[in-house]
Motif scaffolding. Structure first.
Motif, PDB file in Angstrom:
ATOM      1  N   GLY A 312      10.570  -2.149  -1.111  1.00 46.31           N
ATOM      2  CA  GLY A 312      11.751  -1.882  -1.942  1.00 46.31           C
ATOM      3  C   GLY A 312      11.442  -1.288  -3.303  1.00 46.31           C
ATOM      4  O   GLY A 312      12.345  -0.961  -4.068  1.00 46.31           O
ATOM      5  N   THR A 313      10.201  -1.138  -3.626  1.00 51.67           N
ATOM      6  CA  THR A 313       9.818  -0.557  -4.906  1.00 51.67           C
ATOM      7  C   THR A 313       8.389  -0.052  -4.804  1.00 51.67           C
ATOM      8  O   THR A 313       7.657  -0.459  -3.902  1.00 51.67           O
ATOM      9  CB  THR A 313       9.963  -1.596  -6.048  1.00 51.67           C
ATOM     10  OG1 THR A 313       9.649  -0.959  -7.291  1.00 51.67           O
ATOM     11  CG2 THR A 313       9.033  -2.780  -5.864  1.00 51.67           C
ATOM     12  N   ASP A 314       8.020   0.841  -5.714  1.00 47.79           N
ATOM     13  CA  ASP A 314       6.644   1.355  -5.683  1.00 47.79           C
ATOM     14  C   ASP A 314       6.314   1.985  -7.039  1.00 47.79           C
ATOM     15  O   ASP A 314       7.211   2.297  -7.819  1.00 47.79           O
ATOM     16  CB  ASP A 314       6.514   2.406  -4.565  1.00 47.79           C
ATOM     17  CG  ASP A 314       5.085   2.468  -4.023  1.00 47.79           C
ATOM     18  OD1 ASP A 314       4.211   1.803  -4.603  1.00 47.79           O
ATOM     19  OD2 ASP A 314       4.859   3.167  -3.012  1.00 47.79           O
ATOM     20  N   GLN A 315       5.066   2.156  -7.310  1.00 49.60           N
ATOM     21  CA  GLN A 315       4.648   2.794  -8.567  1.00 49.60           C
ATOM     22  C   GLN A 315       3.562   3.820  -8.254  1.00 49.60           C
ATOM     23  O   GLN A 315       2.738   3.600  -7.369  1.00 49.60           O
ATOM     24  CB  GLN A 315       4.078   1.744  -9.547  1.00 49.60           C
ATOM     25  CG  GLN A 315       5.051   0.658  -9.985  1.00 49.60           C
ATOM     26  CD  GLN A 315       5.161  -0.497  -8.991  1.00 49.60           C
ATOM     27  OE1 GLN A 315       4.243  -0.742  -8.219  1.00 49.60           O
ATOM     28  NE2 GLN A 315       6.298  -1.173  -8.985  1.00 49.60           N
ATOM     29  N   GLN A 336       0.430   2.341  -1.036  1.00 51.04           N
ATOM     30  CA  GLN A 336      -0.702   2.881  -0.257  1.00 51.04           C
ATOM     31  C   GLN A 336      -1.933   2.013  -0.462  1.00 51.04           C
ATOM     32  O   GLN A 336      -2.701   1.778   0.467  1.00 51.04           O
ATOM     33  CB  GLN A 336      -0.999   4.314  -0.700  1.00 51.04           C
ATOM     34  CG  GLN A 336       0.030   5.307  -0.231  1.00 51.04           C
ATOM     35  CD  GLN A 336      -0.203   6.685  -0.824  1.00 51.04           C
ATOM     36  OE1 GLN A 336      -0.597   6.827  -1.981  1.00 51.04           O
ATOM     37  NE2 GLN A 336       0.024   7.709  -0.029  1.00 51.04           N
ATOM     38  N   LEU A 337      -2.111   1.534  -1.701  1.00 50.63           N
ATOM     39  CA  LEU A 337      -3.308   0.719  -1.967  1.00 50.63           C
ATOM     40  C   LEU A 337      -3.267  -0.579  -1.175  1.00 50.63           C
ATOM     41  O   LEU A 337      -4.232  -0.937  -0.497  1.00 50.63           O
ATOM     42  CB  LEU A 337      -3.427   0.406  -3.463  1.00 50.63           C
ATOM     43  CG  LEU A 337      -3.476   1.590  -4.427  1.00 50.63           C
ATOM     44  CD1 LEU A 337      -3.725   1.106  -5.853  1.00 50.63           C
ATOM     45  CD2 LEU A 337      -4.569   2.574  -4.028  1.00 50.63           C
ATOM     46  N   ILE A 338      -2.126  -1.263  -1.236  1.00 48.50           N
ATOM     47  CA  ILE A 338      -2.076  -2.579  -0.569  1.00 48.50           C
ATOM     48  C   ILE A 338      -2.149  -2.393   0.957  1.00 48.50           C
ATOM     49  O   ILE A 338      -2.764  -3.212   1.661  1.00 48.50           O
ATOM     50  CB  ILE A 338      -0.860  -3.425  -1.039  1.00 48.50           C
ATOM     51  CG1 ILE A 338      -1.115  -4.901  -0.716  1.00 48.50           C
ATOM     52  CG2 ILE A 338       0.455  -2.956  -0.472  1.00 48.50           C
ATOM     53  CD1 ILE A 338      -0.260  -5.885  -1.468  1.00 48.50           C
ATOM     54  N   ASP A 339      -1.579  -1.301   1.464  1.00 43.99           N
ATOM     55  CA  ASP A 339      -1.693  -1.030   2.910  1.00 43.99           C
ATOM     56  C   ASP A 339      -3.158  -0.854   3.312  1.00 43.99           C
ATOM     57  O   ASP A 339      -3.619  -1.396   4.321  1.00 43.99           O
ATOM     58  CB  ASP A 339      -0.951   0.259   3.283  1.00 43.99           C
ATOM     59  CG  ASP A 339       0.545   0.041   3.347  1.00 43.99           C
ATOM     60  OD1 ASP A 339       0.968  -1.130   3.257  1.00 43.99           O
ATOM     61  OD2 ASP A 339       1.284   1.046   3.455  1.00 43.99           O
TER      62      ASP A 339
END
Ligand code: PA5
Length: 411
Positions: A312-315, A336-339
């Motif tokens: 629901g949000t991203d930076q 993308q990093l956490i994925d």
């Protein structure tokens, strides 16, 4: 809810498909014939909630006095959606004087209402906190203290029920057949969350929708996971490690630990001590912590990752710092990093031969939490069935209580 297993597990499930289906058939039969208490009480009476709330004075803070199943699920849901709440909710589930002191120092009694929750009406921690705060309220408000505390307990039995009836206090029921750790979607969790302004209708609708999906045979995830995990438990995976990739979902782990531990850690029909120890790690934080033990420690864990598909949000990271350790991050988003972190951790464990599965929630909404709660219940109850233990009792907790009561001089 989606599930993905590591390749080795996929092969095993494929081989065992027929067996899994039969086990599921038996389970559904049982579900239809008897029904489970938690699936029979997925509703609330809005008029009663409104009337009960109307009794209370204006408040800014709701304090729940309860422990175990009367506290953990409510804490999980409130903390997850606290940014949408219009009142603060705190849960006192301890006899630690330091925490009680902290709560008192943050509490303006005129702005606070209390909900005392105990199914048995006899739990020492809840009884002590309730008596303590009744006295506090009586000292400040005299007779009208009664409008500042709502009691939630069994409709017929227990000393708390007797006290409520003897003194004409305001109360709600916990269905007699509903055990503590299966009660978050009853008055136990719903009423305090309603007082705090959480969208309990959405939670219930997610729960009901998921239960229907299960009944209609449109989702077999909890059964497959239970069968697969149990097969591994029987081969020595004594630990179920929940590994949500979101600090927020650590609360699911804390709630699940009670559900799993109290439901499955039992003596089975043959007199054997059974149960799988639940633990929780959190990604990515614990990639720099307990993961070392998962990779090179004893291979005794079934690791269940939890991912959230749409956060629901991203930076964005757009600044280019021209150093090896930094430049590859330019143009990436935190999603993308956490994925990548999750994939990396999981693939590494798979390569090392650690059993893993990945559960994916579509998003972190009230509906999906309702779904996850039902998923967790069914995963637990079905595992209990496969293990041959009763998921709804907890005879082992009585021993310590007996000694404690003796120490405190209770007959
Ligand atoms: O799951 C359970 O039954 C227990 O963990 C109880 O919730 C816990 O012991 C508190 O019990 P009560 O609600 O009776 O005070």
């Amino acid at each position: 809810m989606k599930i993905e297993f590591s390749k080795a597990l996929e092969k095993m499930i494929d081989k065992d498909k027929e067996n899994c289906r039969n086990m599921r058939g038996e389970f559904l039969l049982k579900l239809n014939v008897e029904g489970f208490p938690f699936s029979r009480h997925l509703s609330f009476d809005e008029d009663i909630y409104k009337e009960t709330k109307a009794i209370l004075p204006y408040y800014k803070k709701v304090v729940v006095l309860g422990i175990g199943g009367s506290a953990l699920g409510t804490r999980m849901i409130y903390r997850l959606f606290k940014s949408k709440a219009d009142k603060e909710l705190i849960i006192l589930d301890t006899t630690d004087p330091m925490i009680i002191e902290e709560a008192l120092s943050e509490m303006i009694i005129e702005d606070t209402v209390f909900v005392s929750i105990s199914k048995s009406g006899a739990t020492m921690e809840t009884a002590a906190l309730t008596i303590y705060f009744i006295e506090h309220l009586q000292n400040v408000f005299g007779e009208v203290w009664k409008n500042r505390m709502i009691f939630i307990t069994d409709p017929l039995s227990g000393d708390l029920r007797r006290y409520v009836e003897d003194n004409s206090l305001h109360s709600l029921h916990i269905p007699t057949e509903l055990g503590g750790r299966y009660s978050v979607l009853s008055n136990v969790g719903l009423f305090p969350l309603y007082l705090a302004g959480i969208d309990i209708k959405a939670i219930l609708s997610g729960a009901r929708r998921y239960l229907k999906k299960i009944k209609d045979d449109k989702d077999i995830t909890p059964f497959t996971l239970a069968g697969c995990n149990l097969a591994h438990y029987l081969k020595g995976k004594n630990i179920l490690a929940l590994f949500p990739y979101s600090g927020k979902m650590k609360l699911w782990g804390e709630w699940f630990i009670q559900l799993w531990g109290e439901s499955l850690g039992k003596i089975d029909r043959k007199g054997i001590n059974v149960g799988q120890t639940p633990i929780v790690a959190v990604g990515p934080t614990d990639q720099h912590s307990i993961i070392q033990l998962f990779t090179q420690g004893p291979n005794d864990k079934f690791v269940l990752f939890l991912d959230i598909e749409n956060r629901g949000t991203d930076q964005d990271i757009s600044l280019d710092l021209p150093y090896n350790s930094f430049s590859y991050l330019k143009g990436k988003t935190f999603s993308q990093l956490i994925d990548a972190e999750l994939k990396g951790t999981r693939e590494n464990l798979d390569q090392l031969g650690v059993a893993t599965a990945l559960l994916t929630m579509e998003e972190l909404t009230e509906e999906r939490i309702g779904e996850l709660i039902i998923f967790s219940y069914i995963f637990t109850v079905y595992t209990a069935q496969l293990l041959g233990v009763d998921p709804f009792d907890q005879p082992g907790v009585e021993g310590g209580k007996k000694i404690m009561f003796k120490l405190l001089g209770r007959e």
